[in-house]
Write an enzyme that holds these catalytic residues in place. Structure first.
Site, short mmCIF file in Angstrom:
data_model
loop_
_atom_site.label_atom_id
_atom_site.label_comp_id
_atom_site.label_asym_id
_atom_site.label_seq_id
_atom_site.Cartn_x
_atom_site.Cartn_y
_atom_site.Cartn_z
N CYS A 43 0.81 -1.21 0.00
CA CYS A 43 0.00 0.00 0.00
C CYS A 43 0.85 1.27 0.00
CB CYS A 43 -0.93 0.08 1.20
SG CYS A 43 -1.92 -1.39 1.43
N ARG B 100 3.25 0.52 -5.35
CA ARG B 100 3.19 -0.13 -4.04
C ARG B 100 1.94 -0.99 -3.89
NH1 ARG B 100 6.61 1.85 -0.35
NH2 ARG B 100 5.29 1.06 1.30
N TRP C 231 -2.72 -2.65 -1.72
CA TRP C 231 -2.28 -3.99 -2.10
C TRP C 231 -2.87 -4.89 -1.02
CZ3 TRP C 231 0.71 -8.06 -0.12
CH2 TRP C 231 1.19 -8.97 -1.06
N ASN D 133 -0.83 1.68 5.96
CA ASN D 133 0.06 0.76 5.26
C ASN D 133 0.72 -0.11 6.31
OD1 ASN D 133 3.38 1.24 3.91
ND2 ASN D 133 2.05 -0.50 3.67
N GLY D 134 0.60 -1.43 6.15
CA GLY D 134 1.21 -2.33 7.13
C GLY D 134 0.26 -3.45 7.46
N GLU E 112 18.11 -14.07 -12.24
CA GLU E 112 17.52 -12.74 -12.45
C GLU E 112 16.81 -12.70 -13.81
OE1 GLU E 112 16.75 -10.47 -10.58
OE2 GLU E 112 16.50 -8.68 -11.79
N LYS F 36 12.85 -11.79 -14.25
CA LYS F 36 12.39 -10.70 -15.12
C LYS F 36 11.34 -11.24 -16.08
CE LYS F 36 13.29 -7.84 -13.42
NZ LYS F 36 14.00 -7.84 -12.21
N GLU G 271 7.96 -12.28 -14.08
CA GLU G 271 7.20 -11.26 -13.35
C GLU G 271 6.51 -10.27 -14.28
OE1 GLU G 271 9.38 -8.84 -10.53
OE2 GLU G 271 11.09 -8.65 -11.86
N HIS H 74 18.27 -33.80 -13.28
CA HIS H 74 17.80 -34.53 -12.11
C HIS H 74 16.29 -34.35 -11.90
CE1 HIS H 74 21.80 -35.75 -11.12
NE2 HIS H 74 22.22 -34.50 -11.20
N LYS I 73 6.18 -3.14 -5.35
CA LYS I 73 7.62 -2.89 -5.40
C LYS I 73 8.26 -2.98 -4.02
CE LYS I 73 11.12 -0.25 -7.55
NZ LYS I 73 11.56 -1.45 -8.27
C1 G6P Z 1 9.88 -6.72 -4.43
C2 G6P Z 1 10.26 -6.11 -5.76
C3 G6P Z 1 11.59 -6.69 -6.25
C4 G6P Z 1 12.67 -6.48 -5.20
C5 G6P Z 1 12.26 -7.08 -3.86
C6 G6P Z 1 13.20 -6.64 -2.75
O1 G6P Z 1 9.51 -8.05 -4.59
O2 G6P Z 1 9.24 -6.34 -6.72
O3 G6P Z 1 11.97 -6.04 -7.44
O4 G6P Z 1 13.85 -7.07 -5.64
O5 G6P Z 1 10.95 -6.61 -3.48
O6 G6P Z 1 13.08 -5.26 -2.57
P1 G6P Z 1 14.19 -4.33 -1.96
O7 G6P Z 1 13.57 -2.96 -1.90
O8 G6P Z 1 14.49 -4.88 -0.60
O9 G6P Z 1 15.38 -4.38 -2.85
#
Ligand code: G6P
Length: 612
Positions: free
Chosen positions: A2, A27, A76, A102-103, A485, A489, A492, A508, A607
């Site tokens: 949020c 967020r 969220w 938020n929380g 990574e 990408k 997601e 395996h 995010k």
């Molecule tokens: C979320 C984001 C990712 C990020 C992760 C950790 O899942 O979508 O892109 O890598 O959080 O976030 P931070 O702010 O701790 O790097």
């Protein structure tokens, strides 16, 4: 997760709140709402399910809502499905207290039962409604100030919160409280702002206060007063944000993700240059001295998501260059593992936001165990940055796209700089090698730029793969870290199932998923492991896979094996992650665009993950 915003001043509040929320939509984006107050009148509360644009349409971009004081929220969902009833703001039945949150309030059920016994009625499934009614209850019970009421509620709430609250009897004022969820307060010329994150208010002011944990504030027009948990007034220093306002705009790009991919050469160069003094790495700003470096017995890298993937690449680089054993862990696992830590170890917490709940909790756990901590953090003044013993700031600037690109790349650069300095101080490399490595790092930004200039081929390839069902990324060593990574990408932003596998592990079990045409991307940047991974790619090809090879220019003849080959410029094998990740970011991006998806705001994600 949020996002919350607040404003009180001379201007009409709703357009400012909506603008702020639009920059916080990363967020959370399943519903949104506003409460705006015109003088002494009862606040108008407007809520809408869906993206922020539904709320904007409902309010004529805020113009239809009168008043100069208000709060806003983009959600969220945690407790309760996305719906208008569960959207914020929530209010007490008589409208005495209205709030956004938020929380997560962990003991909400127990508090709710108590309030029901006192005659309160609940309409939503949210924990936030419980917080609102609890504040209302204490406000009426003790007949004190809003600060007293919030204070009483805070000691009873377990969990995390950033709350912005309107009280019926205090027009033009907003009260806030914070524990473990991010919040900043901005101020300029008779106006005050509240936000979960900097981009929401950057357009209006750069002067901010950071409110601490278990603190409250009374926010009036151009005046903010802070209080501790005992209700005593406390002083705060006004800080200036260095980010420029344009950095949080799309600047002609269709999506933030692409804009941020393009910002990587600069962000990476800025991060490296921030610690380069006269050709040498200078860690004095982080407070990590040579004495500290010599003492380190073990490095514990702790992070989530892509930051964890940086850690997996860093593990190889740090161990190889410095000889220090490195362990990499998900923060969410570390925090409950009852870890056994060496007191001479160094816990390295990597986080863009500096607010990820699990990473923050892991940092606290490490500190509790008496281990020195360093944060590799992008957001200045964030919780992890404030609580870690040392901070290495990455200079990515604001990152808006939910899928990280430039923050990831700057984190890698920070880790390389630390690795080289540790290696030199511990005499694992010579001055000459050190200088050569630094010179190589300085070429990384222009090499990234080169890859970006040749993106059309990747766009074409991505368009062809837009209907793929499964994608497998395979590699060994650093190439495995890159694969992780690349795979994240892909899945997601494109919603195509993908997995990263250590190339030798595929056989395996997972190889049974390879069918005719399944895309397998082999990452081949490590000379010593090249042939091994090629063999694993061939095993997949024999079972019908369509192969893409990602390798460095001039090194190998992968074209004989792979159906499609992507070359990256050559660099030292320790640093190939910085280059190899770029085509993988671009492929993920282009597949998402080809499928017509919302690249910057993929479904179900946020995010900044400030809940467990
Ligand atoms: C979320 C984001 C990712 C990020 C992760 C950790 O899942 O979508 O892109 O890598 O959080 O976030 P931070 O702010 O701790 O790097």
């Amino acid at each position: 997760m949020c996002g919350i915003v607040g404003f009180t001043g001379e201007h009409q509040a709703a357009p400012i709140l909506l603008d702020g929320l639009s920059r916080l939509e990363y967020r959370g984006y399943d519903s949104a709402g506003l409460a705006v107050r015109d003088g002494e009148k009862q606040p108008e509360v407007i809520r809408a399910k869906g993206r922020l644009k539904v709320l904007a349409e409902k309010t004529d971009n805020g113009v239809a809502v009168l008043g100069t004081c208000g709060i806003g929220h983009t959600r969220w969902a945690t407790h309760g499905e996305p719906s208008v009833t569960n959207s914020h703001p929530h209010m007490s039945d008589d409208g005495n207290v209205i709030a956004v949150h938020n929380g997560i309030i962990e003991n909400y059920q127990e508090l709710k039962d108590k309030l029901i016994r006192k005659g309160y009625v609940f309409h939503s499934e949210t924990d936030t409604e419980v917080a609102v009614k609890l504040v209302d209850y204490y406000y009426k019970k003790y007949e004190g100030t809003p600060v007293d009421a919030i204070n009483h509620a805070m000691v009873r709430i377990r969990g995390s919160y950033a709350l912005a609250i309107l009280f019926q009897e205090y027009p033009e004022e907003i009260y806030v409280a914070r524990k473990d969820s991010p919040m900043i307060l901005g101020i300029s010329d008779g106006e005050s702002y509240i936000a979960s994150d900097v981009p929401a208010i950057l357009k209006y002011t750069r002067n901010v206060y950071y409110i601490g944990n278990l603190e409250m504030a009374r926010v009036r027009k151009g005046e903010i007063t802070f209080y501790n948990l005992d209700g005593e007034e406390i002083q705060k220093e006004l800080k200036t944000i260095e980010w420029d306002a344009e950095a949080a705009e799309k600047a002609g790009f269709e999506h933030f993700m692409m804009k941020e991919i393009y910002e990587q050469p600069k962000a990476v160069a800025d991060t490296l240059n921030s610690v380069l003094k006269n050709g040498k790495i200078d860690l004095s700003e982080t407070g990590i001295t040579e004495e500290i470096i010599r003492e380190i017995s073990q490095i514990y890298i702790i992070a989530c998501g892509s930051a964890y993937h940086v850690g997996t690449a860093a593990q190889y680089v740090l161990e190889d260059l410095t000889g220090i054993p490195v362990r990499v862990e998900f923060a969410s696992e570390f925090r409950y593992r009852k870890p056994i830590m060496d007191p001479k170890g160094l816990a390295m917490v990597i986080s863009q936001s500096g607010e990820t709940a699990d990473s923050l909790a892991a940092l606290r756990e490490a500190k509790e165990l008496g281990v020195r901590t360093v944060g590799i953090i992008n957001v200045v003044g964030s919780s992890i940055a404030r609580e870690a013993d040392h901070v290495f700031y990455t200079l990515a600037g604001p990152e808006i796209s939910v899928a990280t690109t430039k923050a990831y790349s700057t984190q890698l650069m920070a880790v390389y700089a630390l690795a080289l300095q540790f290696a030199l101080v511990r005499e694992k490399i010579t001055e000459e090698q050190y200088e050569k490595y630094i010179a190589e790092l300085q070429t990384i930004p222009e090499k990234i730029q080169k890859i970006l200039e040749d993106k059309e081929r990747l766009q074409w390839f991505a368009a062809k793969q837009a209907n793929a069902r499964d994608v497998f990324f395979i590699g060994r060593g650093i190439d495995y870290a890159i694969s992780m990574e690349g795979s994240l990408k892909m899945k997601e932003v494109s919603y195509i199932h993908s997995e990263a596998y250590a190339a030798g592990e595929l056989k395996h079990g997972t190889i049974s998923l390879i069918e005719d045409g399944t895309l397998v991307i082999g990452v081949l940047t490590q000379p010593e492991l090249y042939e091994k991974t090629v063999s694993n790619m061939v095993e997949c090809k024999s079972r019908g896979a369509y192969l893409m090879g990602l390798t460095s220019f001039g090194n190998y003849n992968i074209e004989e094996t792979a159906d499609f080959t992507v070359y990256i410029p050559r660099t030292d094998p320790h640093f190939t992650t910085s280059l190899a990740v770029i085509p993988l970011q671009l492929i993920g991006y282009y597949v998402s665009v080809a499928r017509g998806l919302d690249v910057d705001k993929p479904r179900n994600l946020a995010k900044s993950v400030t809940v467990e």
